[in-house]
Scaffold this motif. Structure first.
Motif, short mmCIF file in Angstrom:
data_model
loop_
_atom_site.label_atom_id
_atom_site.label_comp_id
_atom_site.label_asym_id
_atom_site.label_seq_id
_atom_site.Cartn_x
_atom_site.Cartn_y
_atom_site.Cartn_z
N ALA A 153 4.52 0.10 5.49
CA ALA A 153 3.37 -0.03 4.59
C ALA A 153 2.73 -1.39 4.85
CB ALA A 153 3.81 0.09 3.13
N TYR A 194 2.57 4.61 5.20
CA TYR A 194 1.78 5.43 6.12
C TYR A 194 2.58 5.98 7.30
CZ TYR A 194 1.60 1.06 8.80
OH TYR A 194 1.94 -0.08 9.49
N ASN A 252 -5.80 2.00 0.67
CA ASN A 252 -5.33 3.35 0.38
C ASN A 252 -6.46 4.37 0.46
OD1 ASN A 252 -2.69 2.55 -0.04
ND2 ASN A 252 -2.90 2.39 -2.26
N LEU A 304 -2.20 9.23 -2.96
CA LEU A 304 -2.21 7.80 -2.71
C LEU A 304 -2.02 6.96 -3.98
CD1 LEU A 304 -5.08 7.76 -0.12
CD2 LEU A 304 -2.63 7.79 0.27
N CYS A 305 -1.96 7.60 -5.10
CA CYS A 305 -1.75 6.82 -6.32
C CYS A 305 -0.26 6.71 -6.64
CB CYS A 305 -2.46 7.46 -7.50
SG CYS A 305 -4.26 7.41 -7.33
N GLN A 306 0.56 7.44 -5.90
CA GLN A 306 2.00 7.44 -6.16
C GLN A 306 2.70 6.60 -5.10
OE1 GLN A 306 3.23 11.52 -6.25
NE2 GLN A 306 1.57 12.11 -7.61
N LEU A 307 3.07 5.41 -5.43
CA LEU A 307 3.73 4.53 -4.47
C LEU A 307 5.24 4.64 -4.58
CD1 LEU A 307 1.49 1.35 -4.76
CD2 LEU A 307 1.39 3.13 -3.07
N THR A 323 0.85 -1.18 0.00
CA THR A 323 0.00 0.00 0.00
C THR A 323 0.89 1.23 0.00
OG1 THR A 323 -0.02 0.18 2.42
CG2 THR A 323 -1.72 -1.20 1.40
N VAL A 324 0.28 2.40 -0.03
CA VAL A 324 1.03 3.63 0.17
C VAL A 324 1.68 3.58 1.55
CG1 VAL A 324 -0.93 4.88 1.13
CG2 VAL A 324 0.90 6.14 0.03
N LYS A 377 2.61 11.29 1.95
CA LYS A 377 1.68 10.71 0.98
C LYS A 377 0.30 10.51 1.59
CE LYS A 377 4.95 8.66 -2.17
NZ LYS A 377 5.32 7.50 -3.00
N ARG A 387 -6.97 7.62 3.19
CA ARG A 387 -7.32 8.99 2.82
C ARG A 387 -8.52 9.49 3.62
NH1 ARG A 387 -7.89 9.60 -3.34
NH2 ARG A 387 -9.24 7.83 -2.96
#
Length: 284
Positions: A232, A124, A247, A281-284, A121-122, A275, A251
């Motif tokens: 993550a 955190y 993800n 959250l679309c940029q890992l 996942t992104v 992030k 958010r």
């Protein structure tokens, strides 16, 4: 005669029920399992039940920790209950890809090596690997670990860094090896009793544990020299919808400030990564 004819049917029925129950609890690693999680309203997360303060077992048998609270909050958004499964941390990816657990969520560092086995996942939360040593040892830098005995948890990101970057620490310590432990608790006991000179450990765990024990002033805690890392959630590569839903929940939890409340409870500050904060959250 009737009993004899009935018994095989009874055995077959019992076996069928048992196999059905087992098959429903094990996920198929070859498919995306999100529909199953939604239908069953449960998901199984594997964790190290000694990793304070991320996820650990209390004396009463209940589980607590930052990751416990965060994961429960994430899946509450979807009406899904988390089943927490203590695992051998050294076998976490095997458990995941066998389908016996559905996620690895317990201070799990997103490393390039692990990306080959799992989907993340992104990130955190940020973290770094540190060395912990008694002040009486007068060790405050990795250079001073020459000939010293080092401890580390088997399968931890710190141990992976230790092996991958031998010039920073491995080539310095005694026998170019680290004594491996199944849990940080066991390693800390040996550190207290001078069976190892220093322990390679996550900063988040080191600070929390030493402070809770009231012994932080007796120890030096300093960077091990590896690159900083982020925590993550690890999922199977085919469980793309699961990763997307986690993800999305991150958010939403940050937007409603539930993430911040959980963070404040365990760390007294906001530990969210940029992030999470920036909702990228679309940029890992």
């Amino acid at each position: 005669m009737k009993l004899k004819k009935f018994l095989p049917c009874l055995v077959f029925l019992t076996l069928s029920i048992f196999l059905t129950a087992c098959s429903s609890s094990v996920s198929d690693p070859k498919v995306d399992n999100w529909a199953k999680f939604e239908q069953q309203k449960t998901i199984t997360i594997g964790f190290d039940n000694t990793f304070v303060p991320m996820g650990f077992e209390l004396k009463n048998g209940q589980y607590a920790g930052f990751d416990i609270d965060l994961a429960n909050a994430v899946f509450a958004e979807y009406g899904i209950k988390v089943k927490w499964q203590p695992i051998d941390w050294d076998m976490k990816e095997t458990e995941l890809n066998n389908g016996t657990i559905d996620l690895i969520w317990n201070g799990y560092s997103a490393t390039d090596e692990r990306r080959e086995k799992v989907a993340f996942t992104v990130p955190y939360m940020k973290n770094e690997q540190v060395l912990v040593s008694k002040k009486a040892q007068n060790i405050t830098t990795p250079v001073q670990m020459n000939g010293k005995v080092l401890g580390a948890q088997a399968g931890s990101s710190g141990y992976l860094d230790f092996e991958a970057n031998p010039e920073l620490l491995k080539n310095r310590v005694k026998n170019k090896k680290a004594t491996q432990y199944s849990s940080f608790n066991e390693a800390l006991i040996d550190l207290k009793n001078d069976r190892i000179d220093a322990l390679l450990i996550d900063r988040v765990y080191a600070n929390y544990y030493l402070q809770e024990e009231g012994i932080l002033p007796d120890y030096n805690v300093f960077p091990a020299g590896f690159n900083s890392e982020s925590f993550a959630v690890g999922a199977r590569k085919n469980d793309k919808k699961l990763v997307e839903h986690i993800n999305t929940a991150f958010r939403k939890l940050y937007k409603t400030e539930k993430f911040q409340k959980i963070s404040q409870k365990w760390f007294g500050t906001n530990v969210a990564t940029d992030k999470i904060k920036n909702k990228a959250l679309c940029q890992l």
